[in-house]
Design an enzyme around this catalytic site. Structure first.
Site, PDB file in Angstrom:
ATOM      1  N   ASP A 192      27.349   7.827  40.007  1.00 34.13           N
ATOM      2  CA  ASP A 192      26.818   6.508  39.650  1.00 34.13           C
ATOM      3  C   ASP A 192      26.710   5.697  40.942  1.00 34.13           C
ATOM      4  O   ASP A 192      27.703   5.548  41.667  1.00 34.13           O
ATOM      5  CB  ASP A 192      27.792   5.837  38.668  1.00 34.13           C
TER       6      ASP A 192
ATOM      7  N   TYR B 288      16.452  -8.781  36.795  1.00 31.08           N
ATOM      8  CA  TYR B 288      15.689  -7.715  37.463  1.00 31.08           C
ATOM      9  C   TYR B 288      14.882  -8.278  38.629  1.00 31.08           C
ATOM     10  O   TYR B 288      14.906  -7.726  39.742  1.00 31.08           O
ATOM     11  CB  TYR B 288      14.764  -7.046  36.433  1.00 31.08           C
TER      12      TYR B 288
ATOM     13  N   ASN C 138      16.675   4.699  45.335  1.00 32.11           N
ATOM     14  CA  ASN C 138      15.699   4.562  44.249  1.00 32.11           C
ATOM     15  C   ASN C 138      16.295   4.026  42.953  1.00 32.11           C
ATOM     16  O   ASN C 138      15.565   3.541  42.100  1.00 32.11           O
ATOM     17  CB  ASN C 138      15.068   5.954  44.015  1.00 32.11           C
TER      18      ASN C 138
ATOM     19  N   ASP D 254      22.603  11.364  40.196  1.00 32.91           N
ATOM     20  CA  ASP D 254      22.185  10.617  39.013  1.00 32.91           C
ATOM     21  C   ASP D 254      23.427  10.442  38.141  1.00 32.91           C
ATOM     22  O   ASP D 254      24.322  11.292  38.146  1.00 32.91           O
ATOM     23  CB  ASP D 254      21.098  11.396  38.253  1.00 32.91           C
TER      24      ASP D 254
ATOM     25  N   LYS E  56      15.383  -7.342  42.628  1.00 32.31           N
ATOM     26  CA  LYS E  56      14.322  -6.734  43.431  1.00 32.31           C
ATOM     27  C   LYS E  56      13.941  -7.622  44.623  1.00 32.31           C
ATOM     28  O   LYS E  56      13.649  -7.107  45.711  1.00 32.31           O
ATOM     29  CB  LYS E  56      13.109  -6.408  42.558  1.00 32.31           C
TER      30      LYS E  56
HETATM   31  P1  NAD Z   1      14.429   5.387  34.747  1.00 29.72           P
HETATM   32  O1  NAD Z   1      14.904   4.322  33.816  1.00 29.72           O
HETATM   33  O2  NAD Z   1      13.435   6.403  34.257  1.00 29.72           O
HETATM   34  O3  NAD Z   1      15.743   6.086  35.318  1.00 29.72           O
HETATM   35  C1  NAD Z   1      15.672   7.086  36.265  1.00 29.72           C
HETATM   36  C2  NAD Z   1      17.071   7.638  36.454  1.00 29.72           C
HETATM   37  O4  NAD Z   1      17.974   6.633  36.918  1.00 29.72           O
HETATM   38  C3  NAD Z   1      17.718   8.199  35.170  1.00 29.72           C
HETATM   39  O5  NAD Z   1      17.885   9.596  35.306  1.00 29.72           O
HETATM   40  C4  NAD Z   1      19.047   7.471  35.096  1.00 29.72           C
HETATM   41  O6  NAD Z   1      20.111   8.274  34.622  1.00 29.72           O
HETATM   42  C5  NAD Z   1      19.270   7.051  36.545  1.00 29.72           C
HETATM   43  N1  NAD Z   1      20.251   5.982  36.720  1.00 29.72           N
HETATM   44  C6  NAD Z   1      20.312   4.825  36.029  1.00 29.72           C
HETATM   45  N2  NAD Z   1      21.385   4.108  36.436  1.00 29.72           N
HETATM   46  C7  NAD Z   1      21.980   4.842  37.410  1.00 29.72           C
HETATM   47  C8  NAD Z   1      23.135   4.641  38.209  1.00 29.72           C
HETATM   48  N3  NAD Z   1      23.904   3.547  38.072  1.00 29.72           N
HETATM   49  N4  NAD Z   1      23.470   5.589  39.123  1.00 29.72           N
HETATM   50  C9  NAD Z   1      22.721   6.715  39.250  1.00 29.72           C
HETATM   51  N5  NAD Z   1      21.628   6.955  38.506  1.00 29.72           N
HETATM   52  C10 NAD Z   1      21.259   6.027  37.593  1.00 29.72           C
HETATM   53  O7  NAD Z   1      13.847   4.649  36.022  1.00 29.72           O
HETATM   54  P2  NAD Z   1      12.509   4.859  36.858  1.00 29.72           P
HETATM   55  O8  NAD Z   1      11.360   4.313  36.088  1.00 29.72           O
HETATM   56  O9  NAD Z   1      12.464   6.229  37.380  1.00 29.72           O
HETATM   57  O10 NAD Z   1      12.788   3.808  38.048  1.00 29.72           O
HETATM   58  C11 NAD Z   1      13.234   4.200  39.327  1.00 29.72           C
HETATM   59  C12 NAD Z   1      13.163   2.982  40.219  1.00 29.72           C
HETATM   60  O11 NAD Z   1      11.841   2.443  40.190  1.00 29.72           O
HETATM   61  C13 NAD Z   1      14.081   1.835  39.792  1.00 29.72           C
HETATM   62  O12 NAD Z   1      14.613   1.206  40.949  1.00 29.72           O
HETATM   63  C14 NAD Z   1      13.148   0.904  39.061  1.00 29.72           C
HETATM   64  O13 NAD Z   1      13.616  -0.428  39.048  1.00 29.72           O
HETATM   65  C15 NAD Z   1      11.897   1.067  39.885  1.00 29.72           C
HETATM   66  N6  NAD Z   1      10.663   0.663  39.195  1.00 29.72           N
HETATM   67  C16 NAD Z   1      10.246   1.321  38.075  1.00 29.72           C
HETATM   68  C17 NAD Z   1       9.079   0.911  37.454  1.00 29.72           C
HETATM   69  C18 NAD Z   1       8.559   1.597  36.210  1.00 29.72           C
HETATM   70  O14 NAD Z   1       7.545   1.136  35.647  1.00 29.72           O
HETATM   71  N7  NAD Z   1       9.163   2.682  35.758  1.00 29.72           N
HETATM   72  C19 NAD Z   1       8.329  -0.156  37.987  1.00 29.72           C
HETATM   73  C20 NAD Z   1       8.800  -0.801  39.119  1.00 29.72           C
HETATM   74  C21 NAD Z   1       9.959  -0.371  39.729  1.00 29.72           C
END
Ligand code: NAD
Length: 255
Positions: free
Chosen positions: A55, A148, A82, A33, A152
């Site tokens: 990252d 976004y 993810n 992360d 995706k």
């Molecule tokens: P989040 O915003 O809660 O972030 C989760 C983690 O990602 C954080 O700990 C952050 O530090 C880390 N992160 C961000 N950029 C990073 C990078 N460049 N390298 C490494 N780590 C990084 O996100 P989430 O809601 O857990 O989403 C996870 C995945 O699910 C993403 O691909 C997101 O697009 C997808 N998603 C989320 C939702 C939702 O409603 N939360 C819906 C559809 C898809």
């Protein structure tokens, strides 16, 4: 059978939920992360999980992280690509190019670096499961969120293509498309979209179930259930699929 599982962006949100569930069933789990504080918290909460700061868009950091995992484990069974960021909200004519690039970078370029490593190891092993986190934004047009949605949709193309490339080697590749997930991230997204569209946060929040036939948001465990299934022998013939876990979205309603 114990699996070796790598999860990107695993220190909070969906990635943390996946890490907890894979670890709870006895798997060996490693996460990276970009948030050092979140990684430190995770290391305390889940000491058996390998947690490192990297990252996903930084090739040097990812090569170092993945190289260390490879040295310790000698292979990998499950890779959850993810990491993703929501990017800016706004009409395309108002979007900043750097913000566009950053969104595509974390979602798509990060998955490239992660999957490239996974593919090399899994092809050599003749087995493995790659699980890419896409979104319902990868199934519909998504007004005010063009970077976004574009990222995706690209991940779905990556999923299909890697499934075709790696299928003959016995490696499966699937994508999960979460709907709106209860938690901090969607709270931030709702606030951002409300500001960009001149609407109240309640209106935006309600819009996320208008187009969902089951009229529901989803939670992290709904997604973990699907990831555990896709990683398991029960899914041994499932590959190349873009699977929504979203209560069935008919349309992304944004107004
Ligand atoms: P989040 O915003 O809660 O972030 C989760 C983690 O990602 C954080 O700990 C952050 O530090 C880390 N992160 C961000 N950029 C990073 C990078 N460049 N390298 C490494 N780590 C990084 O996100 P989430 O809601 O857990 O989403 C996870 C995945 O699910 C993403 O691909 C997101 O697009 C997808 N998603 C989320 C939702 C939702 O409603 N939360 C819906 C559809 C898809």
């Amino acid at each position: 059978m114990t699996s070796r599982v790598v999860i990107t962006a695993g220190a909070s949100g969906i990635g943390l939920g996946l890490a907890r569930r894979f670890a709870a069933q006895g798997d060996r789990v490693a996460i990276c992360d970009s948030d050092a504080a979140a990684v430190a918290d995770m290391a305390k909460a889940l000491p058996d999980v390998i947690a490192e700061v990297a990252d996903v868009t930084d090739e040097t950091q990812m090569t170092a992280f993945l190289g260390r995992i490879e040295a310790v484990w000698g292979g990998v069974d499950v890779v959850c690509a993810n990491a993703g960021t929501g990017g800016p909200a706004g009409r395309i004519e108002d979007l900043d190019y750097a913000a566009w690039q950053a969104c595509i970078g974390v979602n798509l370029h990060g998955a490239f670096l992660t999957c490239r490593w996974a593919a090399r190891l899994m092809r050599a092993q003749g087995a493995g499961s790659i699980i890419i986190t896409s979104s319902t934004a990868g199934l519909f047009g998504y007004p005010l969120r063009s970077p976004y949605a574009s990222a995706k949709w690209a991940l779905n193309g990556l999923t299909k293509t890697l499934a075709s490339e790696l299928g003959p080697a016995g490696v499966r590749v699937n994508a999960i498309c979460p709907g709106a997930v209860e938690g901090d991230r969607m709270d931030r997204v709702v606030a951002m979209e409300a500001a960009a569209g001149g609407r109240s946060e309640d209106t935006v929040r309600a819009s996320y179930v208008t187009g969902v036939s089951m009229r529901t948001w989803v939670n992290v465990d709904d997604l973990a259930d699907m990831a555990l299934f896709l990683a398991s022998p029960a899914a041994s013939k499932v590959s190349g699929q873009i699977i929504a876990v979203d209560g069935h979205t008919d349309a992304l309603v944004t107004s």
